[in-house]
Design a protein around this motif. Structure first.
Motif, short mmCIF file in Angstrom:
data_model
loop_
_atom_site.label_atom_id
_atom_site.label_comp_id
_atom_site.label_asym_id
_atom_site.label_seq_id
_atom_site.Cartn_x
_atom_site.Cartn_y
_atom_site.Cartn_z
N TYR A 69 -6.52 1.49 8.51
CA TYR A 69 -6.08 1.17 7.15
C TYR A 69 -4.89 0.21 7.18
N ILE A 70 -3.98 0.46 8.09
CA ILE A 70 -2.82 -0.44 8.23
C ILE A 70 -3.31 -1.84 8.57
N ASN A 71 -4.22 -1.91 9.52
CA ASN A 71 -4.78 -3.20 9.93
C ASN A 71 -5.48 -3.89 8.76
N SER A 72 -6.28 -3.15 8.02
CA SER A 72 -7.00 -3.72 6.87
C SER A 72 -6.03 -4.20 5.80
N ALA A 73 -4.97 -3.45 5.59
CA ALA A 73 -3.97 -3.85 4.58
C ALA A 73 -3.30 -5.16 4.95
N VAL B 278 0.85 -1.19 0.00
CA VAL B 278 0.00 0.00 0.00
C VAL B 278 0.89 1.24 0.00
N LEU B 279 0.59 2.17 -0.89
CA LEU B 279 1.26 3.46 -0.97
C LEU B 279 0.15 4.51 -0.96
N SER B 280 -0.04 5.15 0.20
CA SER B 280 -1.22 6.00 0.37
C SER B 280 -0.93 7.25 1.18
N VAL C 192 10.63 -7.86 -1.52
CA VAL C 192 11.01 -8.91 -2.48
C VAL C 192 11.86 -9.98 -1.78
N GLY C 193 12.63 -9.56 -0.80
CA GLY C 193 13.45 -10.49 -0.02
C GLY C 193 12.66 -11.29 1.02
N GLY C 194 11.35 -11.04 1.10
CA GLY C 194 10.52 -11.82 2.01
C GLY C 194 10.21 -11.17 3.34
N GLU C 195 10.49 -9.90 3.46
CA GLU C 195 10.30 -9.18 4.71
C GLU C 195 9.15 -8.19 4.58
N GLN C 196 8.27 -8.13 5.59
CA GLN C 196 7.24 -7.10 5.59
C GLN C 196 7.90 -5.77 5.93
N CYS C 197 7.34 -4.67 5.44
CA CYS C 197 7.99 -3.38 5.63
C CYS C 197 6.96 -2.29 5.86
N ILE C 198 7.17 -1.52 6.91
CA ILE C 198 6.37 -0.33 7.18
C ILE C 198 7.34 0.84 7.19
N SER C 199 7.02 1.89 6.47
CA SER C 199 7.94 3.03 6.38
C SER C 199 8.04 3.77 7.70
N SER C 200 9.10 4.57 7.83
CA SER C 200 9.32 5.34 9.05
C SER C 200 8.21 6.37 9.27
N THR C 201 7.69 6.95 8.19
CA THR C 201 6.59 7.92 8.31
C THR C 201 5.35 7.24 8.86
N VAL C 202 5.04 6.05 8.36
CA VAL C 202 3.88 5.31 8.84
C VAL C 202 4.07 4.93 10.30
N LEU C 203 5.27 4.46 10.64
CA LEU C 203 5.55 4.11 12.04
C LEU C 203 5.36 5.31 12.95
#
Length: 166
Positions: A93-97, A84-86, A123-134
């Motif tokens: 929204y994070i939970n729904s995603a 998601v890029l929003s 792509v390497g298999g890791e989930q990622c949340i950006s610093s802004t979202v965090l």
């Protein structure tokens, strides 16, 4: 041995943003922008036609519910990773995603370098949340709670859709 480039499909109704993203991805030797959709209407067909490995999706677009589209994509093509890029950075929204099996959540305010690095991590298999979202969600613990679930996770997909429309 040549590795296959990361093939990125963007689903967003804002042409200016998509063109900017496309221009930036052109500078990454391991990434290739393969197409755009203005809604998630024909997402699975477009992913198959472009052989995309990553799908970047906005939340607020015309057409079908994006979270439902992510879940359908996951079921049909489990090796394709949705991110998601929003502009909307809210716990629900994070939970729904993540409930829909998204691999990442970025803000449109994130620096392009961070988005690109997170795409590589996904792509390497890791989930990622950006610093802004965090930061906007209250830090890593709050983001983990949003991912793990809340009272909203008790609602069905249709109930969430109705709630979002309200």
């Amino acid at each position: 041995m040549t590795t296959k480039p990361i093939r990125i499909l963007c689903v967003d109704d804002h042409a200016f943003l998509v063109e900017g993203l496309r221009s930036r991805l052109d500078h990454e030797p391991d990434m290739q922008f393969v197409g755009r959709l203005e809604s998630a209407d024909k997402l699975i067909e477009k992913v198959r036609a472009t052989d995309a490995t990553i799908v970047l999706l906005d939340i607020d677009m015309p057409g079908p519910d994006v979270f439902d589209a992510i879940l359908q994509l996951h079921r049909a093509l489990p090796d394709v990773r949705a991110i998601v890029l929003s502009a909307h950075v809210r716990d629900r929204y994070i939970n729904s995603a993540y409930k829909a099996k998204a691999w990442g959540y970025f803000s449109k305010a994130d620096p392009p370098e961070e988005i690109i690095e997170c795409i590589r991590r996904v792509v390497g298999g890791e989930q990622c949340i950006s610093s802004t979202v965090l930061k906007q969600s209250g830090g890593p613990a709050a983001a983990e709670e949003a991912i793990a679930g809340s009272r909203l996770s008790l609602l069905t997909a249709r109930e969430l859709q109705v709630l979002r429309l309200i």
